[in-house]
Each structure stands twice: as structure tokens, then as C-alpha cells.
Design a protein around this motif. Structure first.
Motif, PDB file in Angstrom:
ATOM      1  N   VAL A 139     -26.102 -90.024   6.227  1.00 29.04           N
ATOM      2  CA  VAL A 139     -26.893 -88.872   5.799  1.00 29.04           C
ATOM      3  C   VAL A 139     -26.194 -88.093   4.695  1.00 29.04           C
ATOM      4  CG1 VAL A 139     -27.704 -86.596   6.565  1.00 29.04           C
ATOM      5  CG2 VAL A 139     -28.248 -88.631   7.907  1.00 29.04           C
ATOM      6  N   ASP A 140     -24.885 -87.915   4.801  1.00 28.19           N
ATOM      7  CA  ASP A 140     -24.174 -87.158   3.768  1.00 28.19           C
ATOM      8  C   ASP A 140     -24.351 -87.799   2.396  1.00 28.19           C
ATOM      9  OD1 ASP A 140     -23.314 -85.286   5.576  1.00 28.19           O
ATOM     10  OD2 ASP A 140     -21.311 -86.141   5.811  1.00 28.19           O
ATOM     11  N   ALA A 141     -24.218 -89.111   2.328  1.00 26.52           N
ATOM     12  CA  ALA A 141     -24.381 -89.804   1.054  1.00 26.52           C
ATOM     13  C   ALA A 141     -25.815 -89.693   0.551  1.00 26.52           C
ATOM     14  CB  ALA A 141     -23.983 -91.271   1.197  1.00 26.52           C
ATOM     15  N   ALA A 142     -26.769 -89.772   1.467  1.00 25.66           N
ATOM     16  CA  ALA A 142     -28.173 -89.658   1.084  1.00 25.66           C
ATOM     17  C   ALA A 142     -28.488 -88.278   0.531  1.00 25.66           C
ATOM     18  CB  ALA A 142     -29.062 -89.957   2.283  1.00 25.66           C
ATOM     19  N   VAL A 143     -27.974 -87.230   1.168  1.00 25.71           N
ATOM     20  CA  VAL A 143     -28.211 -85.862   0.701  1.00 25.71           C
ATOM     21  C   VAL A 143     -27.618 -85.673  -0.690  1.00 25.71           C
ATOM     22  CG1 VAL A 143     -27.652 -83.436   1.095  1.00 25.71           C
ATOM     23  CG2 VAL A 143     -28.442 -84.864   2.998  1.00 25.71           C
ATOM     24  N   GLU A 144     -26.437 -86.235  -0.918  1.00 25.10           N
ATOM     25  CA  GLU A 144     -25.821 -86.123  -2.246  1.00 25.10           C
ATOM     26  C   GLU A 144     -26.710 -86.751  -3.314  1.00 25.10           C
ATOM     27  OE1 GLU A 144     -23.965 -87.274  -5.797  1.00 25.10           O
ATOM     28  OE2 GLU A 144     -24.399 -88.784  -4.255  1.00 25.10           O
ATOM     29  N   MET A 145     -27.285 -87.898  -3.013  1.00 25.62           N
ATOM     30  CA  MET A 145     -28.173 -88.561  -3.971  1.00 25.62           C
ATOM     31  C   MET A 145     -29.432 -87.733  -4.221  1.00 25.62           C
ATOM     32  SD  MET A 145     -27.875 -92.477  -2.599  1.00 25.62           S
ATOM     33  CE  MET A 145     -26.304 -93.348  -2.606  1.00 25.62           C
ATOM     34  N   LEU A 146     -30.035 -87.254  -3.164  1.00 22.29           N
ATOM     35  CA  LEU A 146     -31.254 -86.466  -3.302  1.00 22.29           C
ATOM     36  C   LEU A 146     -30.992 -85.165  -4.070  1.00 22.29           C
ATOM     37  CD1 LEU A 146     -32.715 -86.932   0.281  1.00 22.29           C
ATOM     38  CD2 LEU A 146     -33.632 -87.925  -1.821  1.00 22.29           C
ATOM     39  N   SER A 147     -29.776 -84.670  -4.006  1.00 30.44           N
ATOM     40  CA  SER A 147     -29.431 -83.412  -4.661  1.00 30.44           C
ATOM     41  C   SER A 147     -29.272 -83.557  -6.174  1.00 30.44           C
ATOM     42  CB  SER A 147     -28.135 -82.843  -4.067  1.00 30.44           C
ATOM     43  OG  SER A 147     -28.289 -82.553  -2.698  1.00 30.44           O
ATOM     44  N   ARG A 148     -29.050 -84.767  -6.648  1.00 27.10           N
ATOM     45  CA  ARG A 148     -28.783 -84.937  -8.081  1.00 27.10           C
ATOM     46  C   ARG A 148     -29.868 -85.706  -8.830  1.00 27.10           C
ATOM     47  NH1 ARG A 148     -27.167 -90.172  -8.811  1.00 27.10           N
ATOM     48  NH2 ARG A 148     -26.113 -91.218  -7.084  1.00 27.10           N
ATOM     49  N   ILE A 149     -30.807 -86.328  -8.128  1.00 24.44           N
ATOM     50  CA  ILE A 149     -31.834 -87.133  -8.800  1.00 24.44           C
ATOM     51  C   ILE A 149     -33.102 -86.301  -8.959  1.00 24.44           C
ATOM     52  CG2 ILE A 149     -33.250 -89.211  -8.688  1.00 24.44           C
ATOM     53  CD1 ILE A 149     -31.035 -90.456  -6.947  1.00 24.44           C
ATOM     54  N   PRO A 150     -33.600 -86.117 -10.184  1.00 27.06           N
ATOM     55  CA  PRO A 150     -34.809 -85.301 -10.373  1.00 27.06           C
ATOM     56  C   PRO A 150     -36.068 -86.022  -9.897  1.00 27.06           C
ATOM     57  CG  PRO A 150     -34.106 -86.261 -12.458  1.00 27.06           C
ATOM     58  CD  PRO A 150     -33.034 -86.604 -11.457  1.00 27.06           C
ATOM     59  N   VAL A 151     -36.972 -85.259  -9.285  1.00 30.47           N
ATOM     60  CA  VAL A 151     -38.259 -85.791  -8.833  1.00 30.47           C
ATOM     61  C   VAL A 151     -39.380 -85.043  -9.545  1.00 30.47           C
ATOM     62  CG1 VAL A 151     -37.378 -86.514  -6.596  1.00 30.47           C
ATOM     63  CG2 VAL A 151     -38.301 -84.205  -6.861  1.00 30.47           C
ATOM     64  N   HIS A 152     -40.534 -85.681  -9.651  1.00 27.51           N
ATOM     65  CA  HIS A 152     -41.602 -85.088 -10.462  1.00 27.51           C
ATOM     66  C   HIS A 152     -42.549 -84.201  -9.655  1.00 27.51           C
ATOM     67  CE1 HIS A 152     -44.476 -87.863  -8.790  1.00 27.51           C
ATOM     68  NE2 HIS A 152     -45.370 -87.656  -9.720  1.00 27.51           N
ATOM     69  N   MET A 153     -42.455 -84.235  -8.321  1.00 27.62           N
ATOM     70  CA  MET A 153     -43.274 -83.363  -7.467  1.00 27.62           C
ATOM     71  C   MET A 153     -42.465 -82.965  -6.237  1.00 27.62           C
ATOM     72  SD  MET A 153     -47.168 -84.850  -7.664  1.00 27.62           S
ATOM     73  CE  MET A 153     -47.796 -83.353  -6.876  1.00 27.62           C
ATOM     74  N   SER A 154     -43.061 -82.162  -5.384  1.00 26.02           N
ATOM     75  CA  SER A 154     -42.365 -81.646  -4.198  1.00 26.02           C
ATOM     76  C   SER A 154     -42.568 -82.569  -2.998  1.00 26.02           C
ATOM     77  CB  SER A 154     -42.877 -80.242  -3.857  1.00 26.02           C
ATOM     78  OG  SER A 154     -42.631 -79.351  -4.921  1.00 26.02           O
ATOM     79  N   TYR A 155     -41.463 -82.900  -2.349  1.00 25.83           N
ATOM     80  CA  TYR A 155     -41.519 -83.762  -1.167  1.00 25.83           C
ATOM     81  C   TYR A 155     -40.478 -83.315  -0.151  1.00 25.83           C
ATOM     82  CZ  TYR A 155     -44.454 -86.788  -3.920  1.00 25.83           C
ATOM     83  OH  TYR A 155     -45.480 -87.261  -4.688  1.00 25.83           O
ATOM     84  N   THR A 156     -40.720 -83.715   1.080  1.00 22.52           N
ATOM     85  CA  THR A 156     -39.753 -83.506   2.148  1.00 22.52           C
ATOM     86  C   THR A 156     -39.260 -84.865   2.604  1.00 22.52           C
ATOM     87  OG1 THR A 156     -40.827 -81.465   2.878  1.00 22.52           O
ATOM     88  CG2 THR A 156     -39.381 -82.580   4.450  1.00 22.52           C
ATOM     89  N   VAL A 157     -37.957 -85.029   2.663  1.00 20.75           N
ATOM     90  CA  VAL A 157     -37.344 -86.284   3.099  1.00 20.75           C
ATOM     91  C   VAL A 157     -36.612 -86.031   4.403  1.00 20.75           C
ATOM     92  CG1 VAL A 157     -35.695 -88.106   2.541  1.00 20.75           C
ATOM     93  CG2 VAL A 157     -37.105 -87.094   0.727  1.00 20.75           C
ATOM     94  N   SER A 158     -36.912 -86.836   5.416  1.00 24.97           N
ATOM     95  CA  SER A 158     -36.224 -86.764   6.707  1.00 24.97           C
ATOM     96  C   SER A 158     -35.221 -87.906   6.794  1.00 24.97           C
ATOM     97  CB  SER A 158     -37.225 -86.855   7.863  1.00 24.97           C
ATOM     98  OG  SER A 158     -38.089 -85.742   7.870  1.00 24.97           O
ATOM     99  N   LEU A 159     -34.012 -87.586   7.261  1.00 21.94           N
ATOM    100  CA  LEU A 159     -32.917 -88.551   7.313  1.00 21.94           C
ATOM    101  C   LEU A 159     -32.269 -88.548   8.691  1.00 21.94           C
ATOM    102  CD1 LEU A 159     -31.193 -87.421   3.991  1.00 21.94           C
ATOM    103  CD2 LEU A 159     -32.526 -89.526   4.251  1.00 21.94           C
ATOM    104  N   LEU A 160     -31.868 -89.726   9.168  1.00 20.90           N
ATOM    105  CA  LEU A 160     -31.137 -89.858  10.429  1.00 20.90           C
ATOM    106  C   LEU A 160     -30.253 -91.082  10.318  1.00 20.90           C
ATOM    107  CD1 LEU A 160     -30.747 -89.013  13.479  1.00 20.90           C
ATOM    108  CD2 LEU A 160     -32.597 -90.636  13.991  1.00 20.90           C
ATOM    109  N   ASP A 161     -28.987 -90.946  10.790  1.00 25.23           N
ATOM    110  CA  ASP A 161     -28.107 -92.115  10.719  1.00 25.23           C
ATOM    111  C   ASP A 161     -27.588 -92.510  12.094  1.00 25.23           C
ATOM    112  OD1 ASP A 161     -25.882 -90.477  11.302  1.00 25.23           O
ATOM    113  OD2 ASP A 161     -25.335 -90.247   9.190  1.00 25.23           O
ATOM    114  N   ARG A 162     -26.776 -93.563  12.117  1.00 25.39           N
ATOM    115  CA  ARG A 162     -26.310 -94.162  13.371  1.00 25.39           C
ATOM    116  C   ARG A 162     -25.409 -93.221  14.154  1.00 25.39           C
ATOM    117  NH1 ARG A 162     -24.666 -99.960  12.130  1.00 25.39           N
ATOM    118  NH2 ARG A 162     -26.935-100.219  12.260  1.00 25.39           N
ATOM    119  N   ALA A 163     -24.761 -92.282  13.464  1.00 26.15           N
ATOM    120  CA  ALA A 163     -23.891 -91.313  14.133  1.00 26.15           C
ATOM    121  C   ALA A 163     -24.667 -90.099  14.628  1.00 26.15           C
ATOM    122  CB  ALA A 163     -22.780 -90.876  13.192  1.00 26.15           C
ATOM    123  N   ALA A 164     -26.001 -90.148  14.565  1.00 25.05           N
ATOM    124  CA  ALA A 164     -26.887 -89.054  14.986  1.00 25.05           C
ATOM    125  C   ALA A 164     -26.797 -87.838  14.069  1.00 25.05           C
ATOM    126  CB  ALA A 164     -26.639 -88.656  16.441  1.00 25.05           C
TER     127      ALA A 164
END
Length: 354
Positions: free
Chosen positions: A186-211
Motif C-alpha cells: 500500500v505504501d508504494a501504491a500511495v506514493e505512485m498515486l500521489s505523483r501521477i496526474p489523473v484527468h478526473m476525480s476518482y477514489t482508489v481503495s487499496l489493501l495488501d497482504r500485511a493488512a
């Protein structure tokens, strides 16, 4: 209305992906050109955007462009930089066992309903190994992802954020694909989502093996936010597009899902709620009926695609190609001007939400 859901396994892009492209490209092409070719970014801009923000994807993009015939328009579309605006419905939840929970098999799960028009669904469930990591995801825009899981145990899904704002950025399915291809947790995913521009508004839900889990608000005009909401629909901080929220029952769905997540002793209870109203929607003719529910289990890398009368199980370690035909009862038919011959409701089709 009927939809065919097909499970396809192809480690590297080849003939199977090429057949998917040939099947869906005419509809995507019409959608992509709906405002005229000049309304879409040029090839050099699209290539630069990929190189700047998701460079690891560039070799795969180049391979897909080759399989698609090598055309300028195909390359621009597959970059997913600056596509036409589009929206959908959806509900998502992260369920975590409470301390002291002794229910057998009660492990963390990411659950979602995907609400959309049956006629506009790809229905491709793709198991791939494009960059060395096994990814099982529901395809969108030919190589993007609506939801999925990788063999590191990271699960992710997306939903529309309920806002009209449009800016310079990528279509979110490709961003989600990038996350599943290259993030281990999740930490790596959040870092990616924080720096990549998107063209509209979305909500992304994330869950990993460590809960570890996160709910991430991405927008074209605001800073990325990580919020502690385990249940979401098509709202971020509140209703900003009243017509959409009213038509899709966004507030009602989010409240109902949040209540279930708080009280459930098992993810199965959350799934049962997703399969009945108000979370399960039947407005297929108006473009926001529930096409499938999905339950992701990061602990063992498995996933279930679920309908009221059927369940289809797969996993990163054991993925079996096949197909399912699903029939949907159409509650109502939208007026002709609201049913687009392309892939998505557009922002000027506000009449769809009256």
C-alpha cells in the motif's frame, strides 16, 4: 441484456491481447474521437507523458501499439493521456477483522461493486506477467484495470469521485494498472498515486497482504488525499454533482455500506450486502446497474467475481481461462440521446441523471 465475461491468461502481450483490441477498438475509436481528433493530445505529448510519469510502462505500450497496427491514433489512445471525460458508479469497501474475531477464515478483504452499462463493458478478466509480476485484473480501455490483485498481495479498485472537474492527466484505469504492475504494498501504491496526474476525480481503495490499507482521493485540481474511510461510493468529501449522486443513490449506498462494514463479523456479510439493494443496482438501461461484485483476498492472492446466482474464483497462483454469460434484467431504458454509441457517459449527458 447479456454480458460475456471471459478469463484470459497471456503472460506477455500477444495474439490474445491483439484479438481483444480488434474486438473493442471500433467502439473505443468512436469514443476517443467524439470531440474530433484535434481535441485529443498529439503523439509526442502522449509519449512524453508516459515517459515522464510511468516510464516503466513505455516498452509495454510500444509493444501494444505494434500489435494494434502501429497507427498514430492507436498509440495516442493507448497512452490514455487526456482521454475524453467519462464516469461510472461503483461501491468499494475494505473489511478488516476486529481484534478478538474468531470467525474461521476471517481475513482482510477488499470488496467492490462495479456499476455500469452492460453494453459498454469489456468483460475481460486478464491474468498477465507483463513486467515479471503476476497481475490478475478486470480490463478497461484495453490495458487499464478497473480492479485487480498482484502476486505480492496488493489489491486495488477504483470508483468515480462524483465531480465534474477535468484536467491534464491520465485515465485512471491505466494508473491502476501501473500500480498493480509495480507496487508491492500500500505504501508504494500511495506514493505512485500521489505523483501521477489523473484527468478526473476518482477514489482508489487499496489493501495488501500485511493488512495495511488506504482510501485515496485523486483529482485533477486538488492535492491527493489519503482518508480513513473503509466504505466509499461516488463521493469524496460530500455531494458535488447532485444529479449524479441522486441518480446513483451515492449517499444512500455509502451510508449502507459503511454500516455493514462496521458491524460485519466476516467479509461474507459485506458481500451479501453488496448483492442486494441499495448497493446492488438494476438501472442497467440508464448505465449504472451492478455488473459484477468482486472480493479480493490479499492473504492468499485470490479473488472471486460474484453475481447473485454465481461465483467465479481465480487466484494469482491458479488462473483458469474460461467464459461466463451473465444476463441482466433491465429496469428501465434510457432515452436515445443518453445512450452513447461509444464507451462512456460523458459530462454533457447530464440528462442521464434526471
Amino acid at each position: 441484456m447479456r454480458c460475456t465475461f471471459e478469463a484470459i491468461s497471456e503472460d506477455l502481450p500477444g495474439q490474445r491481447w491483439q484479438s481483444i483490441f480488434r474486438q473493442f477498438w471500433p467502439g473505443y475509436r468512436q469514443w476517443y474521437l467524439r470531440d474530433g481528433e484535434r481535441a485529443r493530445p498529439g503523439f509526442l505529448m502522449c509519449r512524453r507523458a508516459l515517459r515522464d510519469h510511468m516510464p516503466e510502462l513505455v516498452p509495454t505500450w510500444e509493444r501494444l501499439v505494434e500489435l494494434a497496427g502501429g497507427g498514430d491514433l492507436e498509440a495516442r489512445f493507448l497512452s490514455m493521456w487526456g482521454p475524453p471525460p467519462y464516469i461510472a458508479g461503483c461501491s468499494q469497501a475494505v473489511w478488516l477483522p476486529l481484534p478478538g474475531n474468531h470467525v474461521a477464515g476471517a481475513t482482510p478483504a477488499l470488496l467492490r461493486n462495479y456499476d455500469f452499462a452492460p453494453a459498454l463493458l469489456e468483460g475481460v478478466w486478464l491474468a498477465s506477467r507483463w513486467h515479471g509480476r503476476r497481475v490478475v485484473a478486470v480490463n478497461d480501455c484495453l490495458w487499464g484495470a478497473l480492479d485487480g490483485i498482484n502476486d505480492s498481495g496488493l489489491a486495488a479498485s477504483l470508483s468515480f469521485g462524483g465531480r465534474k472537474a477535468v484536467g491534464n492527466g491520465f485515465g485512471i484505469p491505466l494508473v491502476l494498472r501501473y500500480v498493480l504492475e509495480f507496487a508491492e504494498d500500500v505504501d508504494a501504491a500511495v506514493e505512485m498515486l500521489s505523483r501521477i496526474p489523473v484527468h478526473m476525480s476518482y477514489t482508489v481503495s487499496l489493501l495488501d497482504r500485511a493488512a495495511q490499507w488506504a482510501t485515496v482521493f485523486v483529482t485533477p485540481d486538488r492535492p491527493v488525499e489519503v482518508v480513513r474511510k473503509q466504505a466509499v461510493s461516488n463521493l469524496q468529501h460530500g455531494v458535488e454533482w447532485a444529479a449524479h449522486a441522486h441518480a446513483t443513490l451515492a449517499e444512500v449506498r455509502e451510508e449502507a455500506l459503511a454500516a455493514v462494514v462496521r458491524q460485519a463479523d466476516d467479509s461474507r456479510e459485506v458481500l451479501r450486502a453488496l448483492l442486494r439493494p441499495p448497493l446492488f443496482q438494476t438501472s442497467y438501461g440508464r448505465g449504472h446497474g451492478t455488473l459484477y461484485s468482486a472480493v479480493y483476498h490479499p492473504c492468499d492472492g485470490s479473488v472471486e467475481m460474484v453475481w447473485p446466482d454465481a461465483t467465479w474464483r481465480q487466484s494469482c497462483s491458479h488462473f483458469v481461462p474460461g467464459a461466463r454469460m451473465i444476463e441482466f434484467d433491465v429496469e428501465s431504458t434510457a432515452p436515445p440521446h443518453t445512450v452513447m454509441p461509444a464507451r462512456r457517459w460523458m459530462l454533457d449527458d447530464v440528462g442521464s441523471f434526471q
